[in-house]
Design an enzyme around this catalytic site. Structure first.
Site, PDB file in Angstrom:
ATOM      1  N   LYS A 296      -3.726  -4.407   5.500  1.00 20.08           N
ATOM      2  CA  LYS A 296      -4.710  -3.590   4.790  1.00 20.08           C
ATOM      3  C   LYS A 296      -4.509  -2.098   5.046  1.00 20.08           C
ATOM      4  CE  LYS A 296      -7.478  -6.910   3.070  1.00 20.08           C
ATOM      5  NZ  LYS A 296      -7.864  -7.048   1.666  1.00 20.08           N
TER       6      LYS A 296
ATOM      7  N   ASP B  40     -14.602  -7.848   4.589  1.00 17.67           N
ATOM      8  CA  ASP B  40     -14.647  -8.914   5.586  1.00 17.67           C
ATOM      9  C   ASP B  40     -14.142  -8.416   6.932  1.00 17.67           C
ATOM     10  OD1 ASP B  40     -15.586 -11.407   4.333  1.00 17.67           O
ATOM     11  OD2 ASP B  40     -13.892 -11.139   2.997  1.00 17.67           O
TER      12      ASP B  40
END
Length: 404
Positions: free
Chosen positions: A76, A121
């Site tokens: 990410k 998340d």
């Protein structure tokens, strides 16, 4: 469980998809990220797991290890900063923003009143918070009920303001959009929804960096690539690059998802971006997504050949196998979501009929991606039965033996 996608084609990369994701944008993202102190300059390892390949009965198995991409601990780190950089360059176009100086923090005074927000998340939110702090703007992160306290603290450590809601991931996405609208903030999300596609596209462009490195590192093209599901961003970013690069000779793409978070699997069945049918609550936190990204699905519906579902226990078994290293293979720290691709391969090879249907035989050259390390260290230790530090030490020892 397996479903094959009737819409996938092995053809030249279509022009309409190149307008969304392309090699040129991935190369530009790679050049920009080279200026960010939180990204390691060297390519992440492409580990060759020869003994695991022999055990599975395939020709080759490689793991692209994103756990060491950045101190942030996951792939990410490639997406959020690129999306934020492109946001800044669009909104302050009159200032002729230099990407290198932006990543080095030279525009902090200009961006002091900019606030970005996202639901997460865990890993995307941490990457966005870190990028916002580097650029000099403010960041708000919305967390749903199943995000652990440990992950919350890791995000807050990068200066983000945390907003908690009682619902699930998809409800946190809605809440972030509402907060942005009422406060004049900018959503930097990795999932698209109606009227919101530019940012998710920019996030996915960053993920193309992984594929660019794979092409440079491979000694022969892979025949099969297992990709984690989630909302579809990683799969679209990597598959689109490899499809454009190899054209009709592209690998067979297989998406892996938790049984209870099967939105891409359901999308293949329904022929459109769909919602999961299960509880969505999975130990694979990064893949616990209830609804496919419509933008990502525009890419995936035309190139993902198969969708495989796995149980949480499969992911845990894969974490342990990678940590130990099969035979003389290198030990790898793979988090719950990071191990999903390896788990999908293992599940497929346990069922001979399933393996045959996927073309997994003695000629298969398979790639899986470890998308994260121990981003929640206590969860990793609980599931793997040992600390990430212990596994990392074994890896260092393995590397020393290889040098001798």
């Amino acid at each position: 469980m397996l479903v094959s996608n009737p819409k996938s084609r092995k053809i030249a990369y279509p022009a309409d998809l190149r307008a969304i994701l392309n090699i040129e944008a991935a190369s530009e993202s790679r050049a920009w990220l080279a200026n960010w102190p939180l990204i390691n300059r060297a390519s992440t390892p492409l580990w060759n797991l020869a003994d695991a390949a022999a055990q599975f009965g395939i020709a080759r198995l490689c793991v692209k290890d994103e756990s060491v991409r950045s101190p942030l601990g996951s792939f990410k780190a490639l997406g959020a900063p690129i999306a934020l950089a492109r946001l800044v360059m669009r909104h302050w176009h009159a200032h002729d923003i230099d990407p290198k100086r932006l990543f080095e923090g030279h525009y902090a005074r200009l961006l002091a009143n900019l606030t970005v927000i996202s639901a997460t998340d865990g890993n995307h939110g941490k990457a966005l918070a870190a990028a916002a702090r580097s650029f000099g703007c403010e960041c708000v992160i919305v967390l749903h009920a199943n995000v652990s306290e440990e992950r919350e603290q890791a995000i807050a450590a990068y200066g983000a303001r945390i907003v908690r809601i009682a619902g699930n991931y998809d409800e946190s996405v809605d809440h972030a959009a509402k907060l942005a609208q009422s406060n004049g903030w900018h959503v930097v999300s990795d999932t698209s929804y109606e009227g919101y596609e530019t940012m998710p596209r920019d996030v996915m462009q960053g993920y193309g960096v992984i594929a660019a490195e794979i092409v440079e590192q491979q000694d022969a093209p892979f025949t099969h690539v297992f990709l984690q599901g989630g909302v579809g961003g990683l799969a679209a970013g990597v598959a689109s690059y490899l499809w454009e690069r190899h054209g009709e000779a592209r690998p067979r793409f297989i998406v892996v998802e938790p049984v209870q978070a099967d939105c891409l699997y359901r999308s293949a069945i329904e022929g459109k971006a769909a919602k999961s049918t299960g509880s969505v609550d999975s130990v694979m936190a990064g893949l616990a997504c209830g609804e496919a990204s419509p933008l990502a699905w525009r890419v995936l519906e035309r190139c993902i050949d198969d969708f495989v579902l796995i149980e949480d226990s499969d992911a845990v078994d894969a974490m342990k196998a990678l940590a130990q290293g099969v035979g003389h293979d290198v030990p790898i720290v793979a988090g719950e979501s990071g191990a999903a691709g390896f788990a999908g391969l293992a599940v497929s090879m346990r069922d001979r009929r399933l393996a045959r249907s996927l073309g997994l035989d003695g000629n298969a050259r398979v790639l899986v991606i470890n998308t994260e390390g121990a981003t929640a260290p206590s969860v990793y230790a609980q599931l793997a039965g040992e600390s990430a530090a212990d596994v990392s030490k074994r890896q260092r020892d393995w590397l020393k033996r290889g040098v001798q």
